[in-house]
Write a protein that holds these residues in place. Structure first.
Motif, short mmCIF file in Angstrom:
data_model
loop_
_atom_site.label_atom_id
_atom_site.label_comp_id
_atom_site.label_asym_id
_atom_site.label_seq_id
_atom_site.Cartn_x
_atom_site.Cartn_y
_atom_site.Cartn_z
N UNK A 189 7.46 15.32 2.70
CA UNK A 189 6.49 14.27 2.40
C UNK A 189 6.64 13.79 0.97
N UNK A 190 6.76 14.72 0.03
CA UNK A 190 6.93 14.34 -1.38
C UNK A 190 8.23 13.59 -1.59
N UNK A 191 9.27 14.01 -0.87
CA UNK A 191 10.56 13.33 -1.00
C UNK A 191 10.47 11.89 -0.49
N UNK A 192 9.75 11.69 0.59
CA UNK A 192 9.60 10.34 1.16
C UNK A 192 8.81 9.44 0.21
N UNK A 193 7.76 9.99 -0.40
CA UNK A 193 6.97 9.22 -1.35
C UNK A 193 7.81 8.82 -2.55
N UNK A 194 8.59 9.78 -3.06
CA UNK A 194 9.43 9.49 -4.22
C UNK A 194 10.47 8.42 -3.88
N UNK A 211 0.81 -1.22 0.00
CA UNK A 211 0.00 0.00 0.00
C UNK A 211 0.84 1.27 0.00
N UNK A 212 2.04 1.22 0.57
CA UNK A 212 2.89 2.41 0.58
C UNK A 212 3.25 2.86 -0.84
N UNK A 213 3.32 1.89 -1.73
CA UNK A 213 3.61 2.21 -3.13
C UNK A 213 2.31 2.44 -3.90
N UNK A 214 1.33 1.57 -3.69
CA UNK A 214 0.09 1.63 -4.47
C UNK A 214 -0.74 2.86 -4.14
N UNK A 253 2.52 -3.79 -17.25
CA UNK A 253 1.54 -2.91 -16.59
C UNK A 253 2.06 -2.44 -15.25
N UNK A 254 2.67 -3.34 -14.48
CA UNK A 254 3.22 -2.96 -13.18
C UNK A 254 4.32 -1.92 -13.33
N UNK A 255 5.21 -2.12 -14.29
CA UNK A 255 6.28 -1.15 -14.51
C UNK A 255 5.72 0.20 -14.93
N UNK A 257 12.39 3.01 -4.66
CA UNK A 257 12.81 1.73 -4.08
C UNK A 257 11.91 0.59 -4.57
N UNK A 258 10.62 0.86 -4.64
CA UNK A 258 9.69 -0.17 -5.11
C UNK A 258 9.97 -0.57 -6.55
N UNK A 259 10.30 0.41 -7.39
CA UNK A 259 10.61 0.11 -8.78
C UNK A 259 11.90 -0.69 -8.91
#
Length: 266
Positions: free
Chosen positions: A190-195, A54-57, A145-147, A200-202
């Motif tokens: 916050x934006x930096x943490x999301x990025x 969920x952190x990525x999605x 699709x995931x990529x 990392x997820x990619x």
């Protein structure tokens, strides 16, 4: 009607009964001929993993988040028109995408994540090729699709981070004194943490679909063939004979009734 009368009736009406049986058997052969064609049903197996965390999605659009979370929805993609089209494009199969998608059979226990896939055909080699074509296309397009989803989310996060950086510069431009003194902005961190999370997820993503085993060319017929066709013909024959006997009984009854009326009139 006693047993002797019944046997006598059969001896008198045997031709009618035989004709009814032969006609019914022939009709069963013609009508059931197509359905009795031999079908081969090889099986391939794939592992459909759980979606991205969920952190990525959470950076995905809402409809993509729902698809990412719903395992059954992603499994249903095996029999989708898009997967069939991708399989046909890659394998060069001479079949309509809608027909191929309709012939995909899926089996799963809904718990382990393993899914069996079958595409039946009258040609065993074609059946195996179509089945493998479907699972290969599904695994490939699922990864693509995931990529694409991750890349789109990263692009959106980069835009948010750039906007937050501009906001920080704007706030700091109003300050006097030492340039080392600056205002921070929560949206930037916050934006930096999301990025960072998306990047990392990619970098660590795994294939959402793994082909466990490919379909082999089946040696045995799954349904249809000579045995099934013979059963169909025999069923038609016995049904026709039964109908012939019933018709003979009706004719016998009508004949006796007519004879009785003639005798009364005399």
């Amino acid at each position: 009607m006693g047993l002797a009368d019944f046997v006598g009736m059969l001896s008198r009406r045997w031709l009618l009964i035989v004709i009814a049986g032969v006609v019914a058997a022939a009709a069963a052969f013609v009508v059931g001929g197509e359905s009795a064609a031999p079908l081969y049903s090889p099986q391939a197996e794939v592992l459909v993993r759980e979606g991205l965390n969920d952190n990525i999605a959470r950076m995905f659009p809402s409809y993509l988040r729902d698809v990412n979370r719903d395992w059954n929805t992603r499994v249903a993609g095996l029999s989708s028109l898009a997967t069939a089209e991708a399989a046909i494009d890659a394998g060069g199969f001479d079949i309509d995408p809608a027909v191929l998608a309709d012939r995909v059979q899926i089996g799963t226990d809904g718990v382990s994540g393993f899914v069996t896939v079958t595409v039946s055909d009258t040609d065993p080699q074609v059946a195996a090729d179509l089945t493998n074509g479907i699972v290969s296309a599904y695994a490939r397009t699922s990864r693509e699709v995931q990529e694409q989803q991750l890349n789109n989310a990263i692009t959106a996060a980069e835009r948010q981070l750039a906007a937050a950086a501009e906001r920080v510069v704007e706030l700091n431009s109003t300050l006097a004194g030492d340039p080392g003194d600056y205002l921070g902005d929560g949206s930037y961190s916050q934006a930096a943490a999301v990025l960072d999370s998306l990047t990392l997820g990619a970098a660590t993503q795994v294939d959402p679909v793994v082909i466990v085993s490919e379909a082999a060319v089946p040696a045995e017929v799954a349904t249809g063939g000579t045995a099934d066709q013979l059963k169909t013909v025999l069923f038609g024959l016995f049904a026709g004979l039964a109908l012939g006997v019933l018709l003979a009984l009706v004719l016998e009854y009508l004949g006796r009734a007519g004879a009785g009326k003639s005798g009364s009139a005399a």
